[in-house]
Design a protein around this motif. Structure first.
Motif, PDB file in Angstrom:
ATOM      1  N   GLY A   9       0.812  -1.203   0.000  1.00  0.00           N
ATOM      2  CA  GLY A   9       0.000   0.000   0.000  1.00  0.00           C
ATOM      3  C   GLY A   9       0.846   1.253   0.000  1.00  0.00           C
ATOM      4  O   GLY A   9       0.526   2.241  -0.657  1.00  0.00           O
ATOM      5  N   ILE A  10       1.956   1.215   0.730  1.00  0.00           N
ATOM      6  CA  ILE A  10       2.853   2.362   0.740  1.00  0.00           C
ATOM      7  C   ILE A  10       3.452   2.580  -0.633  1.00  0.00           C
ATOM      8  O   ILE A  10       3.540   3.711  -1.123  1.00  0.00           O
ATOM      9  CB  ILE A  10       3.959   2.158   1.804  1.00  0.00           C
ATOM     10  N   ILE A  11       3.865   1.468  -1.293  1.00  0.00           N
ATOM     11  CA  ILE A  11       4.454   1.586  -2.621  1.00  0.00           C
ATOM     12  C   ILE A  11       3.445   2.152  -3.617  1.00  0.00           C
ATOM     13  O   ILE A  11       3.740   3.052  -4.394  1.00  0.00           O
ATOM     14  CB  ILE A  11       4.987   0.214  -3.091  1.00  0.00           C
ATOM     15  N   MET A  12       2.221   1.645  -3.562  1.00  0.00           N
ATOM     16  CA  MET A  12       1.218   2.112  -4.501  1.00  0.00           C
ATOM     17  C   MET A  12       0.893   3.587  -4.265  1.00  0.00           C
ATOM     18  O   MET A  12       0.720   4.348  -5.210  1.00  0.00           O
ATOM     19  CB  MET A  12      -0.041   1.260  -4.374  1.00  0.00           C
ATOM     20  N   SER A  13       0.823   4.000  -2.981  1.00  0.00           N
ATOM     21  CA  SER A  13       0.549   5.404  -2.724  1.00  0.00           C
ATOM     22  C   SER A  13       1.709   6.278  -3.186  1.00  0.00           C
ATOM     23  O   SER A  13       1.488   7.385  -3.679  1.00  0.00           O
ATOM     24  CB  SER A  13       0.290   5.607  -1.230  1.00  0.00           C
ATOM     25  N   LYS A  14       2.929   5.789  -3.050  1.00  0.00           N
ATOM     26  CA  LYS A  14       4.084   6.544  -3.522  1.00  0.00           C
ATOM     27  C   LYS A  14       4.052   6.692  -5.036  1.00  0.00           C
ATOM     28  O   LYS A  14       4.304   7.773  -5.579  1.00  0.00           O
ATOM     29  CB  LYS A  14       5.373   5.844  -3.092  1.00  0.00           C
ATOM     30  N   GLN A  15       3.730   5.615  -5.741  1.00  0.00           N
ATOM     31  CA  GLN A  15       3.648   5.677  -7.191  1.00  0.00           C
ATOM     32  C   GLN A  15       2.522   6.603  -7.638  1.00  0.00           C
ATOM     33  O   GLN A  15       2.676   7.379  -8.586  1.00  0.00           O
ATOM     34  CB  GLN A  15       3.453   4.278  -7.757  1.00  0.00           C
ATOM     35  N   SER A  16       1.393   6.530  -6.951  1.00  0.00           N
ATOM     36  CA  SER A  16       0.278   7.415  -7.305  1.00  0.00           C
ATOM     37  C   SER A  16       0.645   8.871  -7.061  1.00  0.00           C
ATOM     38  O   SER A  16       0.290   9.752  -7.849  1.00  0.00           O
ATOM     39  CB  SER A  16      -0.962   7.040  -6.485  1.00  0.00           C
ATOM     40  N   LEU A  17       1.377   9.137  -5.969  1.00  0.00           N
ATOM     41  CA  LEU A  17       1.793  10.502  -5.675  1.00  0.00           C
ATOM     42  C   LEU A  17       2.732  11.036  -6.748  1.00  0.00           C
ATOM     43  O   LEU A  17       2.588  12.181  -7.206  1.00  0.00           O
ATOM     44  CB  LEU A  17       2.459  10.558  -4.302  1.00  0.00           C
ATOM     45  N   VAL A  18       3.681  10.205  -7.169  1.00  0.00           N
ATOM     46  CA  VAL A  18       4.614  10.630  -8.216  1.00  0.00           C
ATOM     47  C   VAL A  18       3.874  10.867  -9.523  1.00  0.00           C
ATOM     48  O   VAL A  18       4.161  11.819 -10.266  1.00  0.00           O
ATOM     49  CB  VAL A  18       5.728   9.588  -8.397  1.00  0.00           C
ATOM     50  N   ILE A 289      12.966   7.779 -13.739  1.00  0.00           N
ATOM     51  CA  ILE A 289      11.647   7.268 -13.352  1.00  0.00           C
ATOM     52  C   ILE A 289      11.778   5.883 -12.724  1.00  0.00           C
ATOM     53  O   ILE A 289      11.064   5.547 -11.764  1.00  0.00           O
ATOM     54  CB  ILE A 289      10.703   7.230 -14.568  1.00  0.00           C
ATOM     55  N   ARG A 290      12.698   5.068 -13.229  1.00  0.00           N
ATOM     56  CA  ARG A 290      12.876   3.715 -12.687  1.00  0.00           C
ATOM     57  C   ARG A 290      13.400   3.747 -11.254  1.00  0.00           C
ATOM     58  O   ARG A 290      13.242   2.778 -10.505  1.00  0.00           O
ATOM     59  CB  ARG A 290      13.819   2.917 -13.579  1.00  0.00           C
ATOM     60  N   ARG A 291      14.040   4.833 -10.853  1.00  0.00           N
ATOM     61  CA  ARG A 291      14.469   4.961  -9.461  1.00  0.00           C
ATOM     62  C   ARG A 291      13.261   5.014  -8.521  1.00  0.00           C
ATOM     63  O   ARG A 291      13.339   4.572  -7.371  1.00  0.00           O
ATOM     64  CB  ARG A 291      15.290   6.235  -9.287  1.00  0.00           C
ATOM     65  N   VAL A 292      12.166   5.573  -9.017  1.00  0.00           N
ATOM     66  CA  VAL A 292      10.957   5.676  -8.207  1.00  0.00           C
ATOM     67  C   VAL A 292      10.129   4.410  -8.321  1.00  0.00           C
ATOM     68  O   VAL A 292       9.733   3.815  -7.319  1.00  0.00           O
ATOM     69  CB  VAL A 292      10.133   6.907  -8.646  1.00  0.00           C
ATOM     70  N   PHE A 293       9.881   3.979  -9.563  1.00  0.00           N
ATOM     71  CA  PHE A 293       9.104   2.758  -9.792  1.00  0.00           C
ATOM     72  C   PHE A 293      10.084   1.596  -9.898  1.00  0.00           C
ATOM     73  O   PHE A 293      10.643   1.351 -10.971  1.00  0.00           O
ATOM     74  CB  PHE A 293       8.270   2.882 -11.067  1.00  0.00           C
ATOM     75  N   LYS A 294      10.303   0.916  -8.799  1.00  0.00           N
ATOM     76  CA  LYS A 294      11.285  -0.162  -8.801  1.00  0.00           C
ATOM     77  C   LYS A 294      10.905  -1.264  -9.772  1.00  0.00           C
ATOM     78  O   LYS A 294      11.747  -1.978 -10.301  1.00  0.00           O
ATOM     79  CB  LYS A 294      11.412  -0.738  -7.387  1.00  0.00           C
ATOM     80  N   GLN A 295       9.630  -1.445  -9.995  1.00  0.00           N
ATOM     81  CA  GLN A 295       9.141  -2.384 -10.989  1.00  0.00           C
ATOM     82  C   GLN A 295       8.375  -1.615 -12.059  1.00  0.00           C
ATOM     83  O   GLN A 295       7.882  -0.520 -11.816  1.00  0.00           O
ATOM     84  CB  GLN A 295       8.241  -3.439 -10.351  1.00  0.00           C
ATOM     85  N   VAL A 302       3.483   6.324 -18.695  1.00  0.00           N
ATOM     86  CA  VAL A 302       2.852   7.640 -18.627  1.00  0.00           C
ATOM     87  C   VAL A 302       3.753   8.619 -17.884  1.00  0.00           C
ATOM     88  O   VAL A 302       3.875   9.796 -18.280  1.00  0.00           O
ATOM     89  CB  VAL A 302       1.478   7.537 -17.956  1.00  0.00           C
ATOM     90  N   SER A 303       4.412   8.178 -16.820  1.00  0.00           N
ATOM     91  CA  SER A 303       5.314   9.061 -16.079  1.00  0.00           C
ATOM     92  C   SER A 303       6.519   9.456 -16.911  1.00  0.00           C
ATOM     93  O   SER A 303       6.965  10.615 -16.868  1.00  0.00           O
ATOM     94  CB  SER A 303       5.761   8.376 -14.780  1.00  0.00           C
ATOM     95  N   CYS A 304       7.069   8.522 -17.693  1.00  0.00           N
ATOM     96  CA  CYS A 304       8.158   8.861 -18.607  1.00  0.00           C
ATOM     97  C   CYS A 304       7.708   9.910 -19.613  1.00  0.00           C
ATOM     98  O   CYS A 304       8.458  10.852 -19.933  1.00  0.00           O
ATOM     99  CB  CYS A 304       8.640   7.605 -19.336  1.00  0.00           C
ATOM    100  N   THR A 305       6.487   9.771 -20.104  1.00  0.00           N
ATOM    101  CA  THR A 305       5.962  10.726 -21.071  1.00  0.00           C
ATOM    102  C   THR A 305       5.829  12.117 -20.468  1.00  0.00           C
ATOM    103  O   THR A 305       6.267  13.123 -21.053  1.00  0.00           O
ATOM    104  CB  THR A 305       4.595  10.246 -21.583  1.00  0.00           C
ATOM    105  N   LEU A 306       5.265  12.202 -19.268  1.00  0.00           N
ATOM    106  CA  LEU A 306       5.022  13.498 -18.647  1.00  0.00           C
ATOM    107  C   LEU A 306       6.329  14.175 -18.219  1.00  0.00           C
ATOM    108  O   LEU A 306       6.560  15.357 -18.504  1.00  0.00           O
ATOM    109  CB  LEU A 306       4.097  13.335 -17.444  1.00  0.00           C
ATOM    110  N   PHE A 307       7.202  13.434 -17.540  1.00  0.00           N
ATOM    111  CA  PHE A 307       8.450  14.028 -17.084  1.00  0.00           C
ATOM    112  C   PHE A 307       9.383  14.346 -18.253  1.00  0.00           C
ATOM    113  O   PHE A 307      10.116  15.338 -18.217  1.00  0.00           O
ATOM    114  CB  PHE A 307       9.152  13.091 -16.092  1.00  0.00           C
ATOM    115  N   GLY A 308       9.363  13.513 -19.288  1.00  0.00           N
ATOM    116  CA  GLY A 308      10.163  13.813 -20.469  1.00  0.00           C
ATOM    117  C   GLY A 308       9.702  15.083 -21.159  1.00  0.00           C
ATOM    118  O   GLY A 308      10.523  15.896 -21.599  1.00  0.00           O
ATOM    119  N   GLY A 309       8.389  15.265 -21.242  1.00  0.00           N
ATOM    120  CA  GLY A 309       7.873  16.497 -21.825  1.00  0.00           C
ATOM    121  C   GLY A 309       8.240  17.719 -21.005  1.00  0.00           C
ATOM    122  O   GLY A 309       8.643  18.755 -21.550  1.00  0.00           O
TER     123      GLY A 309
END
Length: 354
Positions: A9-18, A289-295, A302-309
Motif C-alpha cells: 500500500g505504501i508503494i502504490m501510494s508513492k507511485q500514485s503521488l509521483v 523514473i525507474r528509481r521511483v518505480f522499482k518495478q 505515462v510518467s516517462c511521457t510526462l516528465f520527459g515532456g
C-alpha cells in the motif's frame, strides 16, 4: 497478512503521488514556460492573454497576444511532444532489448532519421519542388526519416545477434550512428551553402519551425504509440525475464520486439522530422523514473511521457534565454547533460559488476 499488505500500500501510494506530481508538473511547465523568451511576459499578462484567446474579454497588447499564440504555444507543445516521445521511445527500447543503456540517439535511430530527412530535403530542393503542398513535403520528410530510422534498427539488431548482448548492441548502435552521421555530412556537402547552415542548425535540434500547421502529426503519433505501448506493457514486462521465459508464457518475443522497435522508430522519425536530432533524453528520463518505480508498473510509461515532456520544455526555455540575442541548439544542451549522466550510469554498472 495485514502487516505484509502495508508495504504494498505504501508503494502504490508513492507511485500514485509521483504520477500526480508528474501531471501537475506538466501543467505548470506548460504554463510558466510561455513567460520566457526574448520578450519576457509577466504571469498576470500571460493569464489574461490565455483567457482572451479562449473568448473572454481582455486588454492584452496585440503583439504580446500574437507572441503567445503564434510563437510560444506551438513551440511549447512541440517541445513537450519531443521530450515525451523520445523518453517513451527510450523506455520501450530498454525494455524490449533488456539494455539499460538503450536510447534512440545511442542506437543510431536519431541519426538514421536525420539522414533520411536531410536526404529528402536535399532531393526536394534539388528538383525545385515548390509546387508541393507543405503537408505533402512534411509527409515526404517524415517518410524519409522513418525509412532511415527503421534501417538503423535493423542494422543494430543484425550486428547484435540473437543474444542481444548489451555491449555488442551498444557498440553497434554507436557505429551505425557514426555511419549515418557521415552520410548526412556527405549530403550536406553536396547542396547549396545557404541551405547547409539552416540544416546544420536543425540537425542539432531546434523547435524554431514549430507552428500550428505541423503539430497534428506529432500529436497523433505520440498519442497512438503511447496507447499501443500501454496495451503491450504486460508482454514487454514479460520480455524482461528473458526470451525463453517469454515464449513459455505464450509471448512471441521476436515479433513483439520487432514491432515495438518499429513503433519507436516511427515516433522518433516524426519527432526528428519536426525538431531535428536530440540525444540522451530517452536514456536519462527512464532511468530517473525507474528509481521511483522499482518495478515496471502501469504508471511507468505515462510518467516517462510526462516528465520527459517537462524536461524538454525547460531545456527549450534554457536554449532561448541562456544567451542574449542568440538561441542554442537543443541537442547541445541535452548532449552536455546526457553525457555526464551516461558516464555516471557506466560507473555505477562497473561498481556493481566488481
Amino acid at each position: 497478512m495485514a502487516i505484509r499488505a502495508l508495504p504494498m500500500g505504501i508503494i502504490m501510494s508513492k507511485q500514485s503521488l509521483v504520477y500526480l506530481l508528474a501531471c501537475l508538473a506538466a501543467l505548470l511547465s506548460a504554463l510558466f514556460s510561455l513567460s520566457f523568451g526574448a520578450i519576457d511576459i509577466s504571469l498576470s499578462t500571460l493569464l489574461k492573454g490565455l483567457t482572451q484567446l479562449i473568448g473572454f474579454a481582455g486588454d492584452v497588447d496585440d503583439i504580446e497576444l500574437r507572441i503567445i499564440q503564434e510563437l510560444r504555444m506551438p513551440r511549447m507543445i512541440l517541445a513537450f511532444l519531443a521530450g515525451a516521445g523520445l523518453s517513451l521511445a527510450g523506455a520501450v527500447l530498454q525494455m524490449v532489448t533488456r539494455n539499460p543503456l538503450a536510447d534512440p540517439y545511442l542506437f543510431g535511430i536519431s541519426s538514421g532519421a536525420s539522414f533520411g530527412a536531410v536526404l529528402v530535403i536535399a532531393m526536394l530542393s534539388g528538383y525545385g519542388a515548390v509546387w508541393l503542398d507543405q503537408d505533402l513535403m512534411q509527409l515526404g520528410i517524415t517518410g524519409g526519416a522513418f525509412i532511415g530510422s527503421a534501417l538503423s534498427v535493423l542494422l543494430v539488431l543484425a550486428f547484435a545477434g540473437n543474444g542481444l548482448h548489451i555491449e555488442r548492441m551498444l557498440l553497434a548502435g554507436v557505429a551505425v550512428s557514426f555511419m549515418f552521421a557521415a552520410a548526412t555530412s556527405l549530403v550536406l556537402y553536396q547542396i547549396d551553402a545557404q541551405a547547409v547552415s539552416a540544416l546544420l542548425f536543425w540537425t542539432m535540434g531546434s523547435f524554431t519551425r514549430a507552428n500550428w500547421d505541423n503539430l497534428w502529426m506529432p500529436v497523433i503519433i505520440v498519442v497512438l504509440c503511447l496507447t499501443l505501448f500501454l496495451g503491450f506493457s504486460r508482454q514487454m514486462r514479460t520480455a524482461l525475464a528473458g526470451d525463453e521465459n517469454a515464449r513459455s508464457l505464450g509471448v512471441e518475443i521476436h515479433r513483439l520486439r520487432i514491432s515495438m522497435l518499429l513503433l519507436s522508430s516511427l515516433m522518433t522519425a516524426v519527432l526528428v522530422a519536426n525538431s531535428g536530432g536530440i540525444g540522451f533524453v530517452g536514456l536519462m528520463i527512464p532511468h530517473i523514473i525507474r528509481r521511483v518505480f522499482k518495478q515496471f508498473s502501469r504508471y511507468f510509461f505515462v510518467s516517462c511521457t510526462l516528465f520527459g515532456g517537462c524536461f524538454m520544455v525547460w531545456v527549450d526555455v534554457l536554449a532561448r534565454t541562456l544567451m542574449d540575442d542568440q538561441e542554442l541548439p537543443i541537442g547541445i544542451i541535452t548532449a552536455a547533460i546526457g553525457s555526464f549522466f551516461f558516464l555516471a550510469v557506466l560507473k555505477q554498472r562497473t561498481r556493481r559488476s566488481e
